[in-house]
Design a protein around this motif. Structure first.
Motif, short mmCIF file in Angstrom:
data_model
loop_
_atom_site.label_atom_id
_atom_site.label_comp_id
_atom_site.label_asym_id
_atom_site.label_seq_id
_atom_site.Cartn_x
_atom_site.Cartn_y
_atom_site.Cartn_z
N ARG A 21 -4.00 121.17 57.02
CA ARG A 21 -4.98 120.26 57.28
C ARG A 21 -4.05 119.03 57.78
NH1 ARG A 21 -10.44 121.30 56.70
NH2 ARG A 21 -10.87 122.56 55.05
N LEU A 22 -2.90 118.88 57.54
CA LEU A 22 -2.35 117.65 57.90
C LEU A 22 -2.16 117.51 59.48
CD1 LEU A 22 -0.49 115.45 56.62
CD2 LEU A 22 1.51 116.85 57.49
N VAL A 23 -2.36 118.53 60.24
CA VAL A 23 -2.14 118.52 61.72
C VAL A 23 -3.45 118.99 62.22
CG1 VAL A 23 0.42 118.73 61.84
CG2 VAL A 23 -1.23 120.63 61.86
N ASP A 24 -4.50 118.77 61.62
CA ASP A 24 -5.74 119.33 62.10
C ASP A 24 -6.40 118.27 63.25
OD1 ASP A 24 -8.57 119.92 62.58
OD2 ASP A 24 -9.23 119.65 60.45
N LEU A 28 -7.21 114.08 62.46
CA LEU A 28 -6.58 113.04 62.96
C LEU A 28 -7.41 112.28 64.00
CD1 LEU A 28 -3.28 115.03 63.87
CD2 LEU A 28 -3.83 113.56 62.01
N GLN A 29 -8.43 112.91 64.47
CA GLN A 29 -9.42 111.99 65.51
C GLN A 29 -10.37 111.35 64.27
OE1 GLN A 29 -9.53 111.71 68.80
NE2 GLN A 29 -11.07 109.98 68.26
N ASP A 69 2.12 112.42 60.70
CA ASP A 69 3.71 111.68 60.79
C ASP A 69 3.88 110.86 59.63
OD1 ASP A 69 4.27 113.25 63.03
OD2 ASP A 69 3.24 111.55 64.13
N ARG A 70 2.75 110.51 58.91
CA ARG A 70 3.40 109.15 57.83
C ARG A 70 1.95 108.81 57.12
NH1 ARG A 70 2.28 103.92 60.72
NH2 ARG A 70 1.19 104.68 62.73
N GLN A 71 2.43 108.17 56.11
CA GLN A 71 1.28 107.43 55.10
C GLN A 71 1.48 106.18 55.17
OE1 GLN A 71 1.45 108.70 51.12
NE2 GLN A 71 0.63 107.12 50.23
N ILE A 91 6.13 111.01 56.21
CA ILE A 91 5.01 112.31 55.61
C ILE A 91 5.85 113.11 54.83
CG2 ILE A 91 5.47 113.78 57.26
CD1 ILE A 91 2.09 112.74 55.74
N ASP A 92 7.15 113.33 54.75
CA ASP A 92 7.83 114.37 54.09
C ASP A 92 7.85 113.87 52.54
OD1 ASP A 92 7.95 116.09 55.74
OD2 ASP A 92 10.07 115.64 56.53
N ALA A 93 7.77 112.47 52.39
CA ALA A 93 7.90 111.99 51.01
C ALA A 93 6.75 111.72 50.38
CB ALA A 93 8.87 110.53 51.23
N SER A 94 5.54 111.82 51.14
CA SER A 94 4.14 111.54 50.65
C SER A 94 3.66 112.46 49.76
CB SER A 94 3.24 111.52 51.82
OG SER A 94 2.01 111.45 51.41
N LEU A 95 3.14 112.04 48.51
CA LEU A 95 2.42 112.90 47.63
C LEU A 95 1.09 112.95 47.86
CD1 LEU A 95 2.33 114.18 44.81
CD2 LEU A 95 2.00 112.13 43.83
N CYS A 96 0.39 112.07 48.76
CA CYS A 96 -0.83 111.92 48.76
C CYS A 96 -1.33 112.94 49.97
CB CYS A 96 -1.32 110.51 49.48
SG CYS A 96 -1.14 109.35 48.33
N ARG A 97 -0.32 113.53 50.67
CA ARG A 97 -0.73 114.64 51.71
C ARG A 97 -1.33 115.75 50.83
NH1 ARG A 97 4.90 116.87 54.11
NH2 ARG A 97 3.45 118.43 54.99
N TYR A 98 -1.10 116.04 49.61
CA TYR A 98 -1.38 117.18 48.97
C TYR A 98 -2.89 117.00 48.27
CZ TYR A 98 3.29 118.60 49.82
OH TYR A 98 4.33 118.89 50.55
#
Length: 419
Positions: A21-24, A28-29, A69-71, A91-98
């Motif tokens: 979903r991150l790169v959907d 992103l739009q 790429d980021r939060q 984004i690699d340090a983001s918990l919210c991405r989950y």
């Protein structure tokens, strides 16, 4: 990103789904459509973050957007440095991405949670009790999160969760309203561009038609009824040309541009009398002109005529039928005044504030049998202001509806072109 240990199958499946979903591109739009990424802090959102902190008695609340790429921290209460300054998190340090699958993250004790204890940000951020709710738009895309963080063990109550859900909904309502406003503005700009292009392109065939009509009239002047037909068609074409010019002028006014004037010495009394005489052919002998002699001034005769024509026509169409319409001209204190008064139902007070806006039609006008575009009064205002004047309106059952145009004898030079 690398967790601090091996996740169980359920958590692994969740992270994989969220990573997709991150790169959907559609998601992103949707984030870009909000227009909120990399924008300054705003009280509308900071207020909700502050309110959540006060109601839940927590030291940290954050409203974030999560792109590929980021939060981005759009709003917060209690965000520590350096994040308060940078307002971003890789984004690699983001918990919210989950939360991108639409699932919330809620824990009363993150260090004991099978998933959260392995996330590399839990310890450095001092996360113990946490609520992370996804911000889901009407199309089902997760734009980001609204979260509350407590650095100690805490059992969240249903009341706590209800507060967070309601404030999350408030954030989404604000975002949705802004998006709708942006869409309306884009549609409005498109319509205005289309109208301007259409009306501009129509002028050439209109001019050509009039020339051909005049030529036919001269060639066949001896035939019975030709001149009458030519006159009627010419009048119709003239009316269509005025409508086209009204649209062009209204588009210019909507864009914040003053209408152009062609100045010359003229007599407002003469212009008004001629205009009312022509209108009497349509609206009968309802107009009562009161003026004391000539009223010489420097102005645009065509613009002044359109002021009189629009005010008098409106009074005839929307005033009480078969009642006189008073047109009063005067001069006092180096100002020229034109007043048009009709009897009938007054204009509602709330509509007096918007009556001069382009394409606005009052309820009485909309409900009447008379069709229109709502351009007459905005053009009156535009031509009055282009002359350096103003227009006002009063309306009541007792005194009727009165439009007053006040003009200087000589318009401001910056808004005009001399003929």
């Amino acid at each position: 990103m690398k967790f601090l240990g091996e996740l169980d199958p359920v958590a692994t499946q969740r992270t994989q789904a969220c990573n997709a979903r991150l790169v959907d591109p559609n998601r992103l739009q949707a984030i870009r459509d909000t227009g909120l990424m990399d924008t300054p802090r705003e009280e509308a959102f900071d207020r909700l973050a502050r309110l959540a902190a006060q109601l839940l008695h927590v030291p940290l609340t954050i409203f974030s957007l999560v792109d590929a790429d980021r939060q981005f921290f759009k709003a917060d209460f209690g965000l520590p440095s350096p994040f308060k300054e940078t307002r971003t998190l890789p984004i690699d340090a983001s918990l919210c991405r989950y939360t991108l699958e639409g699932e919330s993250i809620i824990s009363s004790n993150a260090p004991a949670d099978p998933f959260l204890r392995l996330h590399p940000s839990t310890g450095p951020w001092g996360i113990v009790a946490i609520i992370v709710l996804p911000l889901i738009n009407p199309d089902g895309h997760v734009l980001g999160t609204f979260c509350a963080i407590e650095p100690k063990v805490r059992e969240w109550t249903e009341h706590d969760l209800t507060i967070m859900r309601e404030l999350t909904a408030s954030i989404m309502t604000e975002i949705h309203l802004r998006e709708q406003i942006q869409k309306l503005k884009a549609e409005q700009n498109l319509r205005e561009t289309f109208v301007a292009a259409l009306t501009h392109d129509l002028r050439t065939p209109m001019t050509s038609s009039k020339l051909q009509l005049q030529l036919l009239g001269r060639r066949h002047a001896d035939l019975p009824g030709v001149q009458t037909a030519v006159t009627r068609v010419t009048q119709s074409l003239d009316r269509a040309e005025r409508m086209i010019q009204d649209l062009l002028d209204a588009s210019a006014l909507r864009a914040g541009k003053p209408v152009s004037l062609k100045l010359s010495h003229c007599d407002l009394h003469e212009i008004t009398a001629q205009t009312l005489q022509e209108l009497a052919a349509v609206h009968k002998e309802r107009f009562v002109l009161k003026a004391e002699g000539e009223i010489p001034m420097i102005g645009d005769p065509s613009g002044l005529r359109r002021i009189v024509e629009n005010l008098a026509s409106n009074a005839a169409k929307y005033g009480a039928p078969d009642t006189p319409i008073e047109v009063l001209l005067g001069r006092r204190h180096d100002e020229v005044t034109l007043r048009v008064t009709n009897q009938g139902n007054p204009i509602p007070e709330d509509e007096l504030l918007t009556i001069f806006e382009p394409f606005h039609r009052s309820r009485s006008a909309t409900e009447s049998a008379h069709k229109g575009w709502g351009l007459g009064l905005p053009l009156v205002k535009g031509f009055a202001e282009a002359h350096g004047g103003r227009v006002t309106v009063t309306s009541s059952y007792q005194d009727g509806t009165c439009f007053t145009v006040t003009l200087p004898p000589t318009p401001a030079q910056r808004t005009v072109h001399h003929a």
